[in-house]
Write a protein that holds these residues in place. Structure first.
Motif, PDB file in Angstrom:
ATOM      1  N   VAL A  99       0.842  -1.344   0.006  1.00 31.38           N
ATOM      2  CA  VAL A  99      -0.123  -0.046  -0.085  1.00 31.38           C
ATOM      3  C   VAL A  99       0.908   1.148  -0.057  1.00 31.38           C
ATOM      4  N   ARG A 100       1.849   1.172   0.864  1.00 29.37           N
ATOM      5  CA  ARG A 100       2.793   2.263   0.971  1.00 29.37           C
ATOM      6  C   ARG A 100       3.502   2.772  -0.358  1.00 29.37           C
ATOM      7  N   ILE A 101       4.099   1.582  -1.217  1.00 29.66           N
ATOM      8  CA  ILE A 101       4.744   1.843  -2.340  1.00 29.66           C
ATOM      9  C   ILE A 101       3.772   2.308  -3.304  1.00 29.66           C
ATOM     10  N   VAL A 102       2.499   1.688  -3.405  1.00 33.40           N
ATOM     11  CA  VAL A 102       1.423   2.244  -4.492  1.00 33.40           C
ATOM     12  C   VAL A 102       1.054   3.407  -4.125  1.00 33.40           C
ATOM     13  N   GLN A 103       0.887   3.866  -3.035  1.00 32.74           N
ATOM     14  CA  GLN A 103       0.425   5.384  -2.436  1.00 32.74           C
ATOM     15  C   GLN A 103       1.431   6.357  -3.089  1.00 32.74           C
ATOM     16  N   THR A 104       2.856   5.940  -2.834  1.00 34.85           N
ATOM     17  CA  THR A 104       3.996   6.979  -3.126  1.00 34.85           C
ATOM     18  C   THR A 104       4.110   7.039  -4.759  1.00 34.85           C
ATOM     19  N   ALA A 105       3.956   5.927  -5.616  1.00 34.49           N
ATOM     20  CA  ALA A 105       4.060   5.977  -6.931  1.00 34.49           C
ATOM     21  C   ALA A 105       2.901   6.629  -7.547  1.00 34.49           C
ATOM     22  N   VAL A 106       1.511   6.658  -7.059  1.00 38.05           N
ATOM     23  CA  VAL A 106       0.521   7.288  -7.447  1.00 38.05           C
ATOM     24  C   VAL A 106       0.538   8.964  -7.127  1.00 38.05           C
ATOM     25  N   GLU A 107       0.998   9.186  -5.961  1.00 43.37           N
ATOM     26  CA  GLU A 107       1.335  10.611  -5.787  1.00 43.37           C
ATOM     27  C   GLU A 107       2.194  11.250  -6.773  1.00 43.37           C
ATOM     28  N   HIS A 108       3.260  10.454  -6.946  1.00 43.10           N
ATOM     29  CA  HIS A 108       4.633  10.734  -8.222  1.00 43.10           C
ATOM     30  C   HIS A 108       3.974  11.158  -9.385  1.00 43.10           C
ATOM     31  N   PHE A 109       3.212  10.215  -9.966  1.00 43.15           N
ATOM     32  CA  PHE A 109       2.276  10.284 -11.235  1.00 43.15           C
ATOM     33  C   PHE A 109       1.497  11.554 -11.316  1.00 43.15           C
ATOM     34  N   ILE A 110       0.715  11.738 -10.082  1.00 44.29           N
ATOM     35  CA  ILE A 110      -0.211  12.709 -10.161  1.00 44.29           C
ATOM     36  C   ILE A 110       0.520  14.286 -10.257  1.00 44.29           C
ATOM     37  N   LYS A 111       1.670  14.263  -9.448  1.00 47.85           N
ATOM     38  CA  LYS A 111       2.233  15.767  -9.422  1.00 47.85           C
ATOM     39  C   LYS A 111       2.972  15.712 -10.711  1.00 47.85           C
ATOM     40  N   LEU A 112       3.539  14.718 -11.495  1.00 48.22           N
ATOM     41  CA  LEU A 112       4.284  14.817 -12.574  1.00 48.22           C
ATOM     42  C   LEU A 112       3.250  15.030 -13.730  1.00 48.22           C
ATOM     43  N   GLN A 113       1.923  14.764 -13.804  1.00 49.06           N
ATOM     44  CA  GLN A 113       0.882  14.934 -14.791  1.00 49.06           C
ATOM     45  C   GLN A 113       0.455  16.436 -14.634  1.00 49.06           C
ATOM     46  N   ARG A 114       0.533  16.902 -13.248  1.00 50.06           N
ATOM     47  CA  ARG A 114       0.150  18.269 -13.408  1.00 50.06           C
ATOM     48  C   ARG A 114       1.426  19.295 -13.706  1.00 50.06           C
ATOM     49  N   ALA A 115       2.512  18.884 -13.457  1.00 48.21           N
ATOM     50  CA  ALA A 115       3.704  19.672 -13.887  1.00 48.21           C
ATOM     51  C   ALA A 115       3.797  19.730 -15.343  1.00 48.21           C
ATOM     52  N   LYS A 116       3.419  18.679 -16.021  1.00 50.70           N
ATOM     53  CA  LYS A 116       3.350  18.564 -17.318  1.00 50.70           C
ATOM     54  C   LYS A 116       2.408  19.275 -17.970  1.00 50.70           C
ATOM     55  N   GLU A 117       1.305  19.634 -17.309  1.00 46.15           N
ATOM     56  CA  GLU A 117       0.200  20.372 -18.016  1.00 46.15           C
ATOM     57  C   GLU A 117       0.712  21.909 -17.844  1.00 46.15           C
ATOM     58  N   ASP A 118       1.506  22.348 -17.001  1.00 52.88           N
ATOM     59  CA  ASP A 118       2.189  23.591 -16.958  1.00 52.88           C
ATOM     60  C   ASP A 118       3.299  23.674 -17.930  1.00 52.88           C
ATOM     61  N   LEU A 119       3.685  22.595 -18.241  1.00 53.47           N
ATOM     62  CA  LEU A 119       5.017  22.617 -19.172  1.00 53.47           C
ATOM     63  C   LEU A 119       4.720  22.985 -20.334  1.00 53.47           C
ATOM     64  N   HIS A 120       3.326  22.742 -20.776  1.00 57.12           N
ATOM     65  CA  HIS A 120       2.889  22.976 -22.314  1.00 57.12           C
ATOM     66  C   HIS A 120       1.979  24.148 -22.303  1.00 57.12           C
ATOM     67  N   LYS A 121       2.050  25.098 -21.161  1.00 59.26           N
ATOM     68  CA  LYS A 121       1.275  26.256 -21.268  1.00 59.26           C
ATOM     69  C   LYS A 121       2.081  27.073 -21.952  1.00 59.26           C
ATOM     70  N   GLY A 122       2.427  27.375 -23.142  1.00 56.15           N
ATOM     71  CA  GLY A 122       2.915  28.597 -23.975  1.00 56.15           C
ATOM     72  C   GLY A 122       4.183  29.079 -23.457  1.00 56.15           C
ATOM     73  N   MET A 123       5.030  28.197 -23.112  1.00 58.72           N
ATOM     74  CA  MET A 123       6.253  28.594 -22.270  1.00 58.72           C
ATOM     75  C   MET A 123       7.457  28.456 -23.161  1.00 58.72           C
ATOM     76  N   GLY A 124       7.190  28.253 -24.496  1.00 62.93           N
ATOM     77  CA  GLY A 124       8.213  27.762 -25.469  1.00 62.93           C
ATOM     78  C   GLY A 124       9.418  29.079 -25.580  1.00 62.93           C
ATOM     79  N   ALA A 125       9.218  30.022 -25.313  1.00 64.27           N
ATOM     80  CA  ALA A 125      10.053  31.233 -25.423  1.00 64.27           C
ATOM     81  C   ALA A 125      11.134  30.912 -24.456  1.00 64.27           C
ATOM     82  N   LEU A 126      10.938  30.354 -23.383  1.00 61.51           N
ATOM     83  CA  LEU A 126      12.003  30.165 -22.322  1.00 61.51           C
ATOM     84  C   LEU A 126      13.146  29.431 -23.054  1.00 61.51           C
TER      85      LEU A 126
END
Length: 309
Positions: A114-141
């Motif tokens: 349970v602990r390992i699965v919870q950690t993996a899921v938390e990691h996935f959700i954080k990464l997906q949220r960060a990737k959403e920000d990654l593609h919000k028109g920041m190409g000029a950077l």
């Protein structure tokens, strides 16, 4: 709903996984071998937040399925929890090099599962949220040559990580590693949360509560992490400096540390960041400053080759 894909040719193992995780609110989809698992993934019926994968199976074994998952743009971000009875360095290296990030050695307790699965899921959700920000028109950077930033909180680190990643030639490759280094600088550096404390807090689901508490205390509230970005014609260098006591960073970048922590919920972050996200990672100032290097030729090292050197 949090969906998990469990892959094992032993029905009793699938039943244990299902019973252990269903009680915690997870929806477990079961597959008896690699071929069936990949068909389920390809059906587009569910978004999976993690995959629990047995190594030894008929038709398509765990390593082969793992490699197929990580070669796919669609599925490569799904964290794979590799369950195996083999725990030698060579066996673990093969799995890590293929893309496994979490390990379970049979037999394992339901609590650890349970602990390992919870950690993996938390990691996935954080990464997906960060990737959403990654593609919000920041190409000029991509044209950024130099920059300096100061952050205090985990929320601010998650805001800064996509920005820094977008200034690099392969943003998705470096994003996870940058998030790891920034979070470490805040949690372990400025806030002084030790490895043992993090283990206990994580096991009791109180890590974020403790981070917020410490951020508001007089001892820690004025501390910040300084981040600098510099690019030349050959490489990008990102420096992340905290105001903590430092740490024995070489121990956490060693093969011994990886094998010791492979079956725990944390402790492998900077090792995996160096191998999978960056071309080099080292520390100065007694561990208070992380020095990240990203070559503009964008060559990725091979984890297995690095182990054998």
């Amino acid at each position: 709903m949090i969906n998990l894909l469990a892959v094992d040719d032993e029905m009793i193992n699938l039943m244990i996984i299902d019973e252990s995780l269903s009680d915690k609110g997870f929806n477990v989809v079961k597959a008896k071998d690699g071929e069936e698992a990949f068909q389920i993934l390809s059906s587009d019926v569910s978004l999976f937040h993690a995959i629990i994968l047995d190594r030894l199976m008929p038709k398509m074994d765990g390593i082969e399925l793992l490699k197929k998952i990580k070669r796919s743009e669609k599925y490569k971000d799904i964290p794979v929890i590799f369950q195996t009875a083999m725990s030698s360095v060579t066996d673990m290296t093969e799995g890590l090099d293929a893309g496994a990030f979490y390990y379970l050695t049979k037999p394992y307790s339901r609590t650890l599962l349970v602990r390992i699965v919870q950690t993996a899921v938390e990691h996935f959700i954080k990464l997906q949220r960060a990737k959403e920000d990654l593609h919000k028109g920041m190409g000029a950077l991509r044209h950024m040559i130099t920059g300096e930033f100061r952050i205090r909180s985990i929320r601010e680190s998650h805001e800064l990580a996509p920005l820094l990643a977008n200034a690099c030639p392969d943003p998705e490759r470096v994003l996870t590693g940058i998030m790891e280094i920034l979070n470490n600088a805040i949690e372990h550096g400025n806030l002084g949360i030790s490895y043992q404390e993090k283990s206990e807090l994580h096991d009791n689901d109180k890590l974020m509560e403790e981070i917020f508490r410490r951020l508001d205390t007089p001892e820690f509230k004025d501390k910040f992490v300084k981040v600098t970005f510099d690019k030349n014609e050959h490489h990008i260098e990102i420096r992340v400096s905290d105001q903590g006591k430092g740490f024995d960073w070489q121990r956490y970048l060693s093969v011994e540390a990886m094998t010791k922590n492979a079956f725990k919920t944390h402790g492998r972050g900077i090792f995996m960041a160096r191998k999978l996200s960056f071309d080099d990672l080292s520390y100065t100032d007694e561990g208070r400053t992380a020095v990240i290097r990203i070559n503009l030729s964008n060559k990725q090292g091979n984890l297995l080759t690095d182990f054998q050197e």
